[in-house]
Write a protein that holds these residues in place. Structure first.
Motif, PDB file in Angstrom:
ATOM      1  N   CYS A   1      -9.774   7.840  10.454  1.00  0.00           N
ATOM      2  CA  CYS A   1      -8.793   6.759  10.598  1.00  0.00           C
ATOM      3  C   CYS A   1      -8.644   6.481  12.092  1.00  0.00           C
ATOM      4  O   CYS A   1      -8.000   7.252  12.816  1.00  0.00           O
TER       5      CYS A   1
ATOM      6  N   ASN B   1       3.337   3.982   2.871  1.00  0.00           N
ATOM      7  CA  ASN B   1       2.436   3.270   3.781  1.00  0.00           C
ATOM      8  C   ASN B   1       2.708   1.773   3.683  1.00  0.00           C
ATOM      9  O   ASN B   1       1.922   0.999   3.135  1.00  0.00           O
TER      10      ASN B   1
ATOM     11  N   CYS C   1      -0.926   0.919  10.398  1.00  0.00           N
ATOM     12  CA  CYS C   1      -1.710   1.348   9.234  1.00  0.00           C
ATOM     13  C   CYS C   1      -2.203   0.094   8.522  1.00  0.00           C
ATOM     14  O   CYS C   1      -1.399  -0.682   8.005  1.00  0.00           O
ATOM     15  N   PRO C   2      -3.539  -0.135   8.484  1.00  0.00           N
ATOM     16  CA  PRO C   2      -4.063  -1.333   7.833  1.00  0.00           C
ATOM     17  C   PRO C   2      -3.673  -1.435   6.349  1.00  0.00           C
ATOM     18  O   PRO C   2      -3.525  -2.543   5.832  1.00  0.00           O
ATOM     19  N   LEU C   3      -3.471  -0.295   5.691  1.00  0.00           N
ATOM     20  CA  LEU C   3      -3.026  -0.363   4.290  1.00  0.00           C
ATOM     21  C   LEU C   3      -1.643  -1.021   4.222  1.00  0.00           C
ATOM     22  O   LEU C   3      -1.387  -1.861   3.357  1.00  0.00           O
TER      23      LEU C   3
ATOM     24  N   TYR D   1      -3.514  13.891   9.852  1.00  0.00           N
ATOM     25  CA  TYR D   1      -4.739  13.173  10.234  1.00  0.00           C
ATOM     26  C   TYR D   1      -4.903  13.044  11.750  1.00  0.00           C
ATOM     27  O   TYR D   1      -5.833  12.396  12.227  1.00  0.00           O
TER      28      TYR D   1
ATOM     29  N   GLU E   1      -5.774   8.147  -2.864  1.00  0.00           N
ATOM     30  CA  GLU E   1      -6.136   6.815  -2.333  1.00  0.00           C
ATOM     31  C   GLU E   1      -7.634   6.546  -2.510  1.00  0.00           C
ATOM     32  O   GLU E   1      -8.114   5.460  -2.172  1.00  0.00           O
TER      33      GLU E   1
ATOM     34  N   CYS F   1      -6.733   1.665   1.348  1.00  0.00           N
ATOM     35  CA  CYS F   1      -6.902   2.285   2.665  1.00  0.00           C
ATOM     36  C   CYS F   1      -8.399   2.276   2.969  1.00  0.00           C
ATOM     37  O   CYS F   1      -9.188   2.796   2.166  1.00  0.00           O
ATOM     38  N   TYR F   2      -8.772   1.705   4.119  1.00  0.00           N
ATOM     39  CA  TYR F   2     -10.214   1.562   4.404  1.00  0.00           C
ATOM     40  C   TYR F   2     -10.916   2.908   4.566  1.00  0.00           C
ATOM     41  O   TYR F   2     -12.122   3.000   4.387  1.00  0.00           O
ATOM     42  N   VAL F   3     -10.167   3.954   4.859  1.00  0.00           N
ATOM     43  CA  VAL F   3     -10.790   5.284   5.030  1.00  0.00           C
ATOM     44  C   VAL F   3     -11.119   5.879   3.658  1.00  0.00           C
ATOM     45  O   VAL F   3     -12.236   6.365   3.422  1.00  0.00           O
ATOM     46  N   HIS F   4     -10.169   5.816   2.733  1.00  0.00           N
ATOM     47  CA  HIS F   4     -10.357   6.454   1.419  1.00  0.00           C
ATOM     48  C   HIS F   4     -11.121   5.583   0.432  1.00  0.00           C
ATOM     49  O   HIS F   4     -11.840   6.097  -0.427  1.00  0.00           O
TER      50      HIS F   4
ATOM     51  N   VAL G   1       1.234   7.055  12.522  1.00  0.00           N
ATOM     52  CA  VAL G   1       1.172   5.589  12.634  1.00  0.00           C
ATOM     53  C   VAL G   1       2.578   4.996  12.513  1.00  0.00           C
ATOM     54  O   VAL G   1       3.533   5.697  12.164  1.00  0.00           O
TER      55      VAL G   1
ATOM     56  N   MET H   1      -5.005   6.436  13.398  1.00  0.00           N
ATOM     57  CA  MET H   1      -4.394   7.751  13.657  1.00  0.00           C
ATOM     58  C   MET H   1      -4.936   8.342  14.964  1.00  0.00           C
ATOM     59  O   MET H   1      -4.205   8.979  15.717  1.00  0.00           O
TER      60      MET H   1
HETATM   61  S1  SF4 Z   1      -5.774   6.929   6.647  1.00  0.00           S
HETATM   62 FE1  SF4 Z   1      -5.529   4.976   5.595  1.00  0.00          FE
HETATM   63  S2  SF4 Z   1      -3.458   4.979   4.806  1.00  0.00           S
HETATM   64 FE2  SF4 Z   1      -3.578   6.611   6.374  1.00  0.00          FE
HETATM   65  S3  SF4 Z   1      -2.939   5.595   8.264  1.00  0.00           S
HETATM   66 FE3  SF4 Z   1      -5.163   5.427   8.190  1.00  0.00          FE
HETATM   67  S4  SF4 Z   1      -5.500   3.422   7.214  1.00  0.00           S
HETATM   68 FE4  SF4 Z   1      -3.366   3.967   6.820  1.00  0.00          FE
END
Ligand code: SF4
Length: 311
Positions: free
Chosen positions: A269, A122, A94-96, A34, A209, A181-184, A69, A272
């Motif tokens: 992300c 994660n 990583c917010p997750l 990523y 995710e 995960c806020y992205v997925h 991360v 990342m």
């Molecule tokens: S993509 Fe999602 S799970 Fe991966 S590092 Fe970013 S926030 Fe965390």
């Protein structure tokens, strides 16, 4: 030199500095899929969490620079404690991973004393330390299947990956943690519908995710490593990826004959993307930021990680 001094340098100058500092330190650069395209290009090894964890274990160089991360860099340190592990930005969390704390897991264990705890990579080192085994998105199903069918499982912290593992193993006795995960988690079934309209011949591959309704509409569900291998073995096919945009960037760069589109251009992300060439050059020249994990935590977390790597 301060970060802003590095930021004023051209990419060519930064790349020269990175190369010479890397040689001086004897460093190896590990990069997650990523990361920005420019960072992917300086990788000694580029991959998903599982591939990077395996690589971190076998590295013989004195220094590992981790472009990813924090939990990934922590994991490299835990697996290979004698090495110096650096991360170019200590704020790249990583917010997750922040969805679960060790104290909460301990409480959950009291509620379900007979259950095993499977923790997605994660997560923080502290959370791994109170878990039975770690998994990645590439091997979550295999890890669940390593337990007898009648064994209850607490799956931490991603609820969508938990749903996927439950569906694939046909088990009901799995308690899913309520993290995402806020992205997925932002992908919707409309995103899949629109991608199919725009690229009618494309194969839609989504990350586990993503929410269940997105997984149900996809042609394939795979980790980023699985996405890469799919593209590698289906050259010339059009692919749409339901994951962070860095993955499509990698595939388009390595397999230009395999047109690959991100399902959403806003699936970025920002954590990342905190890693830049300027920060990598600073990290290698100024030995920053060194990642350390308290020994008592690292020893316990290592047991959970090694169990996964042995599978
Ligand atoms: S993509 Fe999602 S799970 Fe991966 S590092 Fe970013 S926030 Fe965390």
């Amino acid at each position: 030199m301060q970060l802003w001094d590095y930021a004023k340098l051209s990419d060519d100058e930064l790349l020269q500095r990175i190369e010479s500092a890397k040689r001086k330190l004897g460093a190896v650069i590990l990069v997650h899929n990523y990361q920005r395209g420019k960072i992917q290009k300086i990788a000694d090894f580029l991959g998903d969490s599982l591939e990077l964890a395996r690589k971190a274990k076998e590295i013989d160089a004195p220094v590992i620079l981790f472009c990813g991360v924090m939990f990934m860099a922590e994991m490299a340190k835990i697996i290979n404690p004698d090495k110096v592990v650096l991360i170019p930005d200590a704020q790249a969390g990583c917010p997750l991973a922040a969805h679960a704390s060790a104290g909460e897991i301990v409480k959950m264990r009291q509620k379900y004393p007979e259950y095993a705890v499977i923790t997605y990579v994660n997560s923080s080192a502290e959370v791994k330390a109170v878990s039975d085994i770690v998994c990645t998105s590439a091997n979550a199903v295999k890890v669940v299947e390593s337990f007898p069918k009648n064994k209850g499982i607490i799956f931490v912290p991603d609820k969508n990956l938990c749903h996927y593992a439950k569906a694939q193993t046909n088990r009901e006795n799995i308690v899913c943690w309520d993290g995402n995960c806020y992205v997925h988690d932002r992908f919707t079934s409309d995103d899949v519908k629109n991608a199919c309209k725009k690229h009618p011949d494309a194969t839609v591959i989504v990350h586990p995710e993503c929410p269940p309704e997105v997984q149900n509409r996809a042609d394939v569900i795979a980790s980023t490593g699985g996405m890469y291998r799919y593209a590698q073995s289906h050259r010339g096919e059009t692919i749409v990826l339901g994951t962070e945009i860095g993955m499509a960037e990698r595939i388009n760069s390595e397999f230009p004959d395999t047109p690959t589109f991100p399902m959403s251009k806003s699936a970025i992300c920002s954590n990342m993307k905190l890693i830049t060439l300027a920060k990598v050059a600073r990290a290698l020249e100024q030995d920053m930021y060194e990642v350390n994990v308290p020994q008592s935590v690292a020893e316990k977390a290592k047991i959970a990680i090694e169990r996964m790597l042995e599978l």
